[in-house]
Design a protein around this motif. Structure first.
Motif, mmCIF file in Angstrom:
data_model
loop_
_atom_site.group_PDB
_atom_site.id
_atom_site.type_symbol
_atom_site.label_atom_id
_atom_site.label_comp_id
_atom_site.label_asym_id
_atom_site.label_seq_id
_atom_site.Cartn_x
_atom_site.Cartn_y
_atom_site.Cartn_z
ATOM 1 N N VAL A 1 34.702 43.275 42.189
ATOM 2 C CA VAL A 1 34.098 43.515 40.889
ATOM 3 C C VAL A 1 34.143 45.014 40.608
ATOM 4 O O VAL A 1 33.737 45.827 41.436
ATOM 5 C CB VAL A 1 32.654 42.981 40.844
ATOM 6 N N GLY B 1 32.938 46.058 35.151
ATOM 7 C CA GLY B 1 32.482 44.674 35.200
ATOM 8 C C GLY B 1 30.993 44.586 35.505
ATOM 9 O O GLY B 1 30.269 43.772 34.915
ATOM 10 N N ALA C 1 32.737 43.503 28.661
ATOM 11 C CA ALA C 1 33.109 42.373 29.524
ATOM 12 C C ALA C 1 34.548 41.940 29.265
ATOM 13 O O ALA C 1 35.287 41.620 30.207
ATOM 14 C CB ALA C 1 32.149 41.207 29.313
ATOM 15 N N ALA D 1 36.809 44.595 30.774
ATOM 16 C CA ALA D 1 36.820 44.429 32.234
ATOM 17 C C ALA D 1 37.703 43.242 32.625
ATOM 18 O O ALA D 1 38.449 43.324 33.606
ATOM 19 C CB ALA D 1 35.398 44.240 32.763
ATOM 20 N N TYR E 1 40.839 43.147 35.182
ATOM 21 C CA TYR E 1 40.967 42.232 36.325
ATOM 22 C C TYR E 1 42.299 41.505 36.289
ATOM 23 O O TYR E 1 42.980 41.374 37.312
ATOM 24 C CB TYR E 1 39.848 41.188 36.328
#
Length: 182
Positions: free
Chosen positions: A126, A130, A165, A168, A172
């Protein structure tokens, strides 16, 4: 502090807090359904306690050096489920607009994507962004839960956190694509 200096029962505490967060979801649902038309302090308190356990379990696991494969997967999953359930209910009760459901798409993408890349050796980590997004979502949703309908500032915090979010999530996905190709 090393894991050898922490007693065996305490080494299980971070994972126990994560499991407790999963168990809190049905209680949260019952409390919010009961107070669906207005502020729900009971649901807000349960939600805030879940957010607190998210911070405490990770901090303890790192401090005591007892991070586990279970915790690395279950911890973010518990967060996603708690936040997603809250968003869905707040949309159903017209406390958030339906567009807020984009968080579900983000989370389905991340969970589904992880299931694809984990067998190929990808390790989920993470990011700081995040974590900030998750903290912001927890805080904003807790404030939505305990304030009057259409109070502007928790909604503004929610939208800012949702943007973080989504960014993020993009990071990812990009990281997973790079690492799986290598």
């Amino acid at each position: 502090m090393s894991s050898s200096t922490v007693s065996a029962p305490l080494r299980q505490l971070p994972n126990a807090l994560t499991v407790l967060r999963f168990a809190a979801i049905p209680l949260f649902v019952v409390l919010l359904v009961r107070d669906q038309d207005g502020p729900s302090w009971p649901a807000g308190v349960v939600f805030a306690l879940a957010a607190t356990t998210d911070q405490v379990d990770g901090w303890l696991a790192r401090r005591w050096q007892v991070e586990s494969a279970f915790g690395k997967v279950a911890d973010p999953l518990a967060d996603r489920l708690m936040i997603d359930v809250c968003v869905v209910l707040l949309v159903v009760y017209d406390r958030l607009p339906w567009v807020a459901l984009v968080i579900l798409l983000r989370d389905l993408l991340l969970v589904g994507g992880y299931k694809l890349v984990a067998p190929r050796g990808y390790q989920l980590e993470v990011s700081r962004l995040g974590k900030i997004a998750t903290w912001g979502l927890y805080a904003s949703l807790a404030f939505v839960l305990v304030t009057e309908r259409d109070t502007w500032w928790p909604l503004a915090l929610f939208w800012a956190s949702l943007v973080l979010a989504v960014i993020a999530a993009g990071q990812y996905v990009a990281k997973a694509m790079r690492e799986v190709r290598e």
